[in-house]
Design an enzyme around this catalytic site. Structure first.
Site, PDB file in Angstrom:
ATOM      1  CB  CYS A 197      -2.677   0.772  12.463  1.00  0.00           C
ATOM      2  SG  CYS A 197      -3.762   1.351  11.123  1.00  0.00           S
ATOM      3  NE  ARG A 210      -0.770   7.694   0.835  1.00  0.00           N
ATOM      4  CZ  ARG A 210      -1.830   7.390   1.573  1.00  0.00           C
ATOM      5  NH1 ARG A 210      -1.920   7.833   2.812  1.00  0.00           N
ATOM      6  NH2 ARG A 210      -2.797   6.651   1.075  1.00  0.00           N
ATOM      7  CB  THR A 229      -0.929   0.038   1.235  1.00  0.00           C
ATOM      8  OG1 THR A 229      -0.128   0.057   2.427  1.00  0.00           O
ATOM      9  CG2 THR A 229      -1.845  -1.191   1.258  1.00  0.00           C
ATOM     10  CB  CYS A 260      -3.245   4.478  13.033  1.00  0.00           C
ATOM     11  SG  CYS A 260      -1.709   4.397  12.058  1.00  0.00           S
ATOM     12  CB  CYS A 309       0.245   1.888  10.438  1.00  0.00           C
ATOM     13  SG  CYS A 309      -0.577   1.773   8.840  1.00  0.00           S
TER      14      CYS A 309
END
Length: 524
Positions: free
Chosen positions: A40, A65, A32, A70, A36
């Site tokens: 999360c 990114r 993805t 979260c 996190c």
């Protein structure tokens, strides 16, 4: 093998969504492109698709990114930067204090004593990102906090967080969060914030993420017992704790107020209001407050380690989340510790309050009870004259101490003014102790205590501390009939079992010595 074991432990933390690890490492998902918190709530990714980073900056550099669900940048800071005394840990503490906001890597190099190239190489090897990337990630964290909890203009947010330009601010926020600063602010629920930014006084309110449990009553009580009128104020109620104080900041005087209130689970939530002369000082105030309240500590790791000792176990169970109370003004605290040597808390407050009243600088603040800035080293040198070798002392002197104590205060002030006594977050505790004991009238105990309070040294031990001995005797840690010297040696050997959290163990012993009152029986 160690790397694989570490990754397996981290993945188990992710599977359990254990929030105790938030801020200690970051989980990036290759499929993805998002990183996190360990806690999360999203579906746990396959272990083969996960990569772990020690810092958010390393995740940014690798092309990931931040998760919008979260919000990993809103988690408490890593406790590693308080524990680690190597070059990487000391550099991170300076970066979090804004060392690269106004200067370049050469400024950081001069404070750490290593070449810029060596610092960059070390940080990349240890943390996965260089100084510039780490500083950029920290500025983004401060900026996000300002965006969601204040009404500052976007340009003022950029300046407050330490960005050099609005364009740099916008580009960084888009890179890290994949949204614009305006979108971050639009999506934030700021209805809970009753205090809006006042452009005339530059006052704003911010949230303070903290790992639970947090012994807020103990921390606020510790500070309240040592209040200097005009410089500090405190209000302790059952469901609202408040501490405020004035500050010397790089761009002018300021003030801060920290409030703690329990939520429905009786977990203490903290927020701060600050008044600053320049918005460039907001990030510095935030870093000082986090250190003052030890907000980046890992209380679960500390409590688990100390609970192994059957004597400390009931103390930890009674007061979980004990913190090392730091200081927001390092130079001030050196003077307070020196004045407080070998006298009671009440006596030290009397002497220090007189000093503040006589030579402190008046300041305007909207916070109740704040009216004065603690004297600077230069003011003390000028206003507290060298005592005569013989004859009576001036009864009207600002510090009504003995000759030897006045000379020690002046020597410490002189060292601070000349820069031979360094207190910045990047200094090594051993170096600080060496510089302190080289001054006349400062011994090993005071040096160790200042390493704990000023640098937040978690594994400090104050050999010779009578309150530690009193607490140990009360708890049955020492054999009866021991001489003071033998008792100190026996307790020091026992304390080795509590490493690397001996400073936290000391807080429990101090509490035991005071029969439930937090903190040491000294005046500092």
């Amino acid at each position: 093998m160690d790397v694989q074991k570490n990754a397996a432990e981290r993945y188990r933390a992710v599977q359990s969504r254990d929030r105790r690890f938030d801020g200690q490492f970051f989980t990036a998902v290759k499929t993805t492109g998002i990183y996190c918190r360990p806690s999360c709530p999203a579906v746990t990714p396959k272990s083969s698709n996960v990569e772990f980073f020690s810092t958010s900056a390393a995740a940014h550099e690798a092309g990931f990114r931040a998760c919008k669900r979260c919000l990993p940048e809103a988690s408490p800071g890593s406790p590693a930067w308080n524990l680690r005394q190597d070059l990487a840990g000391r550099a991170m503490r300076l970066i979090r204090m804004g060392a690269l906001n106004d200067g370049d890597l050469d400024a950081l190099s001069s404070q750490l004593g290593y070449s810029p190239r060596h610092i960059h190489r070390t940080l990349v090897a240890e943390l996965g990102a260089g100084p510039a990337a780490l500083a950029r990630a920290h500025r983004a964290q401060v900026a996000r906090n300002l965006l969601v909890s204040s009404h500052l203009r976007l340009a003022d947010v950029a300046f407050s967080a330490g960005f050099g330009s609005v364009r740099q601010f916008n580009d960084t926020m888009r890179q890290i969060y994949a949204v614009t600063p305006t979108e971050i602010r639009t999506k934030a629920d700021r209805s809970a914030w009753s205090v809006e930014t006042d452009p005339s006084t530059l006052q704003l309110q911010l949230s303070l993420p903290v790992r639970q449990p947090f012994d807020a009553p103990g921390v606020f009580q510790f500070l309240a017992e040592r209040i200097l009128p005009g410089v500090e104020a405190a209000q302790l109620e059952d469901r609202r704790l408040r501490y405020s104080r004035t500050l010397w900041l790089p761009h002018g005087p300021g003030a801060v107020e920290v409030t703690a209130t329990p939520d429905v689970n009786y977990e203490w939530q903290l927020s701060m209001r600050c008044e600053v002369t320049s918005l460039a000082d907001v990030g510095i105030v935030l870093a000082r407050v986090r250190r003052l309240f030890d907000l980046d500590a890992d209380p679960n790791a500390v409590d688990a380690a100390l609970s192994v000792d059957p004597v400390l176990r009931p103390l930890v169970a009674e007061v979980p989340g004990t913190r090392l109370v730091g200081t927001a003004e390092a130079e001030e605290y050196v003077i307070r510790a020196v004045v407080g040597q070998q006298i009671s808390v009440k006596a030290a407050r009397t002497h220090l309050s007189r000093l503040v009243e006589r030579i402190g600088s008046p300041v305007e603040s909207s916070f109740e009870g704040l009216s004065t800035l603690f004297p600077t080293p230069a003011q003390i040198i000028y206003s507290v004259p060298e005592p005569p070798l013989e004859g009576p002392l001036d009864p009207d002197r600002p510090l009504r101490l003995a000759r030897r104590s006045i000379r020690t205060v002046r020597a410490a002030s002189q060292a601070l003014e000349e820069g031979t006594l360094r207190l910045h977050p990047g200094v090594h505790p051993d170096q600080l102790r060496t510089e302190l004991v080289s001054l006349p009238g400062i011994g090993q105990w005071t040096a160790a205590y200042l390493a704990l309070r000023v640098l937040g040294q978690p594994d400090d031990w104050m050999t010779g501390d009578v309150a530690l001995i009193a607490g140990a005797r009360r708890l049955g840690l020492l054999k009866s009939g021991l001489s003071p010297a033998a008792a100190h040696r026996q307790l020091e050997r026992r304390a080795q079992q509590w490493s690397p959290w001996r400073s936290y163990a000391a807080m429990h012993l101090w509490r035991a010595a005071a029969n439930g009152a937090p903190g040491p029986t000294d005046s500092a």
